[in-house]
Design an enzyme around this catalytic site. Structure first.
Site, PDB file in Angstrom:
ATOM      1  CE  LYS A 120     -44.651  46.543  40.761  1.00  0.00           C
ATOM      2  NZ  LYS A 120     -46.048  46.405  40.357  1.00  0.00           N
ATOM      3  N   GLY A 134     -56.473  34.900  26.462  1.00  0.00           N
ATOM      4  CA  GLY A 134     -56.007  34.526  27.794  1.00  0.00           C
ATOM      5  C   GLY A 134     -57.169  34.168  28.694  1.00  0.00           C
TER       6      GLY A 134
END
Ligand code: NAD
Length: 366
Positions: A80, A180
């Site tokens: 990352k 959502g």
């Protein structure tokens, strides 16, 4: 901060700091484990309050990517990047090209992608400097929006969870709440409605609710009521940490299976509380791996059908995790962790980190 102690305790191979005053770039890349292949993970741009906060975040997120890639059957490791800065004010082409040059300098051990605070456009600037970037637009040979594949993987995960809990193959007539209605939630509702489910939907954006309700005939629910809606399955597709010590007593479902990342606020204690409430939890990074599968495919020349076929395997992966959790009397979260670690251990050697010049790789064994 005792950096080497942090790396040791979390099992990281490498951390790299990038500094370029010309572009204002202050970046960190963490490579957790490259036993299975090059480390892939998005680049997050965030206004971290302290450098320590940025480092902890990149270490935590990169470790998560190792597990996600392993359990998805990909020959990729976990990595990352974080860029310290304000994504609303500090973004320039120069900044992302500078980041791209640093990523190129890692020689292929780390492959970047978009994440919170970065987008396809930023990755296209990165791409000017390095090929070690994925998740770019279709017009530039990329795979575009990963959400359809993510939603399909979540749908397969819901089917696996229903099989486990109710011993049935069909979703027809079962009740599901979808929290959502963004990129993933919308595609997911499409699959679920075709299977004849009773769908309850919510969003903070009333326009999204209206659109979905009129298209699919779902039942709208207030955003603050969605967790205690009586359903068979709760599918979180918005934010993380919606399942926590305060909300677990409110839940009125038998299964939690959705796309959101970090659904559990506290992975260990919340998993245990769900077991006590007899709620089956499909671990987030297993069920939402379709997005990673999609961008990983881009590295070998994107083939949409192949990406969907790989996401379909989320059904078997989750079934295996449920089986292990029952057999070993452990939570599904623990079973997923062990499953991911087992695959890495099986092929680990003394020098198991990925050296780009040493090998080419296939993204999946099958
Ligand atoms: P998105 O931003 O397109 O959609 C999120 C939706 O949730 C929006 O419509 C937003 O209005 C709504 N929302 C925000 N807060 C809410 C609340 N409190 N209650 C109800 N609705 C709320 O995001 P997405 O790409 O659909 O991703 C959804 C989730 O899945 C995220 O957690 C994301 O990290 C995760 N995920 C996405 C992918 C992918 O391929 N897009 C892959 C893996 C994981």
């Amino acid at each position: 901060m005792k950096l080497f102690e942090e790396l040791l305790s979390r099992g990281h191979e490498q951390i790299a700091f990038f500094n370029d005053p010309e572009s204002g770039l202050k970046g960190v890349v963490a490579i957790h484990n490259t036993t299975l292949g090059p480390a892939l993970g998005g680049c997050r741009m965030w206004n971290y309050k302290t450098e320590e906060e940025a480092i902890i975040d990149v270490l935590r997120l990169s470790k998560g990517m190792t597990y996600k890639a392993s359990i998805a059957g990909l020959n990729l490791g976990g990595g990352k990047a974080v860029i310290i800065g304000d994504a609303k004010k500090d973004k320039t082409e120069k900044l992302f090209r500078s980041f791209g040059r640093f990523v190129e300098g890692l020689g292929g051990r780390y492959i970047t992608a978009e994440d919170v605070g970065t987008n396809i456009h930023d990755m296209e600037n990165v791409k000017i400097e390095t090929n070690n970037v994925t998740g770019i637009s279709k017009s530039l040979g990329g795979s575009g929006d990963p959400s359809p594949v993510t939603a399909f993987g979540v749908y397969m995960g819901i089917k696996a969870s229903v099989k486990e809990r109710f011993n049935r193959d069909s979703l027809e007539g079962l009740k599901i709440s979808v929290q959502g209605l963004g990129h993933v939630g919308t595609h997911l509702v499409d699959y679920l409605s075709k299977d004849g489910m009773q769908i309850y939907v919510t969003d903070i954006d009333n326009k999204r609710i209206d659109e979905i309700v009129s298209k699919y005939g779902c039942t709208p629910v207030d955003k603050d009521e969605i967790l205690n809606q009586e359903v068979d399955i709760y599918a979180p597709c918005a934010l993380g940490a919606t399942v926590n010590k305060n909300t677990i007593p409110l839940l009125n479902c038998e299964i939690i299976a959705g796309a959101a990342n970090n659904v559990l606020e506290n992975s260990k204690s919340d998993s245990e509380s769900l077991v006590k409430r007899n709620i089956l939890y499909a671990p987030d990074y297993v069920i939402n791996a379709g997005g990673l599968i999609n961008v990983a495919n881009e590295l070998e020349g994107y083939d949409k059908e192949k990406a969907f076929n790989q996401a379909e395997k989320i059904y078997d992966t989750l079934s295996g995790i449920f089986k292990r959790s029952k057999k070993e009397s452990i939570t599904t979260t623990q079973a997923a962790t062990l499953q991911a670690e087992d695959r890495i251990k099986k092929i680990a050697t003394l020098k198991s980190f990925y050296l780009p010049y040493k090998k080419t790789f296939n993204l999946r064994n099958d």
